[in-house]
Write a protein that holds these residues in place. Structure first.
Motif, short mmCIF file in Angstrom:
data_model
loop_
_atom_site.label_atom_id
_atom_site.label_comp_id
_atom_site.label_asym_id
_atom_site.label_seq_id
_atom_site.Cartn_x
_atom_site.Cartn_y
_atom_site.Cartn_z
N GLU A 1 0.83 -1.21 0.00
CA GLU A 1 0.00 0.00 0.00
C GLU A 1 0.86 1.26 0.00
OE1 GLU A 1 -2.14 -3.45 1.51
OE2 GLU A 1 -0.28 -2.49 2.18
N ARG B 1 0.74 4.22 -2.79
CA ARG B 1 0.55 5.64 -2.46
C ARG B 1 1.65 6.51 -3.08
NH1 ARG B 1 -0.88 3.52 2.67
NH2 ARG B 1 1.22 3.94 3.47
N ALA C 1 -10.25 -3.72 -4.77
CA ALA C 1 -9.76 -2.84 -3.72
C ALA C 1 -8.70 -1.88 -4.26
CB ALA C 1 -9.18 -3.66 -2.57
N LEU C 2 -7.83 -2.38 -5.13
CA LEU C 2 -6.81 -1.52 -5.74
C LEU C 2 -7.47 -0.43 -6.57
CD1 LEU C 2 -3.89 -0.83 -6.46
CD2 LEU C 2 -4.02 -2.57 -8.26
N ASP D 1 -8.85 2.35 -4.39
CA ASP D 1 -7.82 3.23 -3.84
C ASP D 1 -7.29 4.19 -4.91
OD1 ASP D 1 -8.04 2.00 -1.40
OD2 ASP D 1 -6.30 0.69 -1.68
N VAL D 2 -7.10 3.68 -6.11
CA VAL D 2 -6.59 4.51 -7.20
C VAL D 2 -7.61 5.59 -7.56
CG1 VAL D 2 -5.95 4.47 -9.65
CG2 VAL D 2 -5.04 2.74 -8.09
N ALA E 1 -9.89 6.88 -5.62
CA ALA E 1 -9.99 7.84 -4.52
C ALA E 1 -8.85 8.84 -4.54
CB ALA E 1 -9.99 7.09 -3.19
N ALA E 2 -7.74 8.49 -5.19
CA ALA E 2 -6.59 9.39 -5.26
C ALA E 2 -6.65 10.34 -6.45
CB ALA E 2 -5.30 8.57 -5.34
#
Length: 304
Positions: free
Chosen positions: A183, A187, A234-235, A238-239, A241-242
């Motif tokens: 993770e 990031r 899940a990946l 996260d991507v 959300a960024a």
């Protein structure tokens, strides 16, 4: 390395992200004053703590990796092995629209420079990062042997020495699973990418677990690290959300050993190679969604 180059201008102190002052044998941070060595023209821009614990074990293991095969593969390997790696690389970029006039790219956990060579052949100006100095030395030798340009940098994937949004494409191929915290690596990729990322890793899939049980895949690598399989959904969350738009999030099937064996040589025979490639493409067209590999490609949605 005795002076800044266009690629080195993208680099900052991994500890405080301030500018660097380049000298003949060292790099000095203009902010915190940290000094980093330059060894055989390779800047060593990893925090001191990266030499400890599992990271230190990883670095030491890959410092001593078998040099000739690592710096030459896939050159000189059977046709099937070369085709599989070329196909994997093709898949890793095929959903991205990248600058036509050239781009900057950085490989994370770049090993001995195979990915850097692929990207350089695709027209990119490449920085190849790895926590192992030995791996970066092999990358440098690979570039000299095969005639492409690259800037090798010793770096910790969890504390990349890049400015925010400084590299057009940030790329990883079978590298995040080396990390204590995948993770943290993700990031850092998202922080430093200006336009796009490409993540290519073992997928958390039934096929992967089956491969491990029958001996075609391992849960632990020889260096001692647990292979952290990636959850595609899940990946992607996260991507997104960024601030990235995911343009491809795909599983596919591909199995090969790190060093090709007898099966790769047999299936590379002229009478079998086209049949093998056609069969693999057909399988992925029908059932690739349960495959053991993942490619996720995303573009920054406010890129300028």
């Amino acid at each position: 390395m005795r002076a800044e180059t266009p690629l080195s201008e993208l680099l900052v102190c991994p500890a405080c992200r301030h500018d660097l002052e380049w000298e003949a044998e060292a790099v000095r941070c203009k902010g915190c004053g940290a000094v980093y060595e330059i060894l055989e023209r390779i800047p060593v821009l990893r925090p001191a703590e990266s030499a400890e614990g599992q990271k230190g074990v990883q670095a030491a293991y890959f410092d001593e990796a078998e040099p000739e095969f690592e710096l030459t593969r896939p050159h000189g390997t059977p046709w099937l092995y070369q085709w599989l790696l070329a196909e994997k690389f093709r898949r890793s970029l095929d959903a991205l629209t990248l600058p036509a006039g050239g781009m900057t790219a950085a490989t994370i956990c770049g090993g001995s420079g195979m990915d850097a060579e692929f990207l350089a052949r695709a027209g990119a100006s490449v920085i190849s990062t790895d926590i192992s100095l030995g791996a970066c030395q092999r990358t440098q030798e690979r570039a000299e042997r095969y005639g492409f340009d690259v800037l090798p940098v010793v770096a910790d994937a969890g504390a990349l020495p890049f400015r925010d949004r400084s590299v057009d494409l940030v790329y990883v191929h079978d590298g995040l699973h080396h990390l204590e915290s995948p993770e943290a690596g993700i990031r850092e990729m998202l922080r430093t990418s200006r336009l796009a990322i490409s993540i290519n890793e073992p997928a958390r899939a039934g096929a992967t677990m089956l491969a491990a049980r029958v001996g075609l895949s391992e849960h632990y690598e020889e260096a001692g690290n647990f292979i952290a399989r990636v959850d595609p959904e899940a990946l992607a969350a996260d991507v997104s959300a960024a601030g990235f738009d995911v343009v491809k999030n795909e599983r596919y099937a591909m199995v090969y050993r790190h060093e090709p064996g007898r099966a790769a040589r047999v299936l590379s025979l002229p009478g079998l190679r086209n049949l093998t490639a056609t069969a693999l493409r057909a399988f992925n067209a029908v059932a690739g969604g349960i495959g053991n590999k993942l490619t996720l490609q995303a573009v920054r949605n406010d890129a300028s």
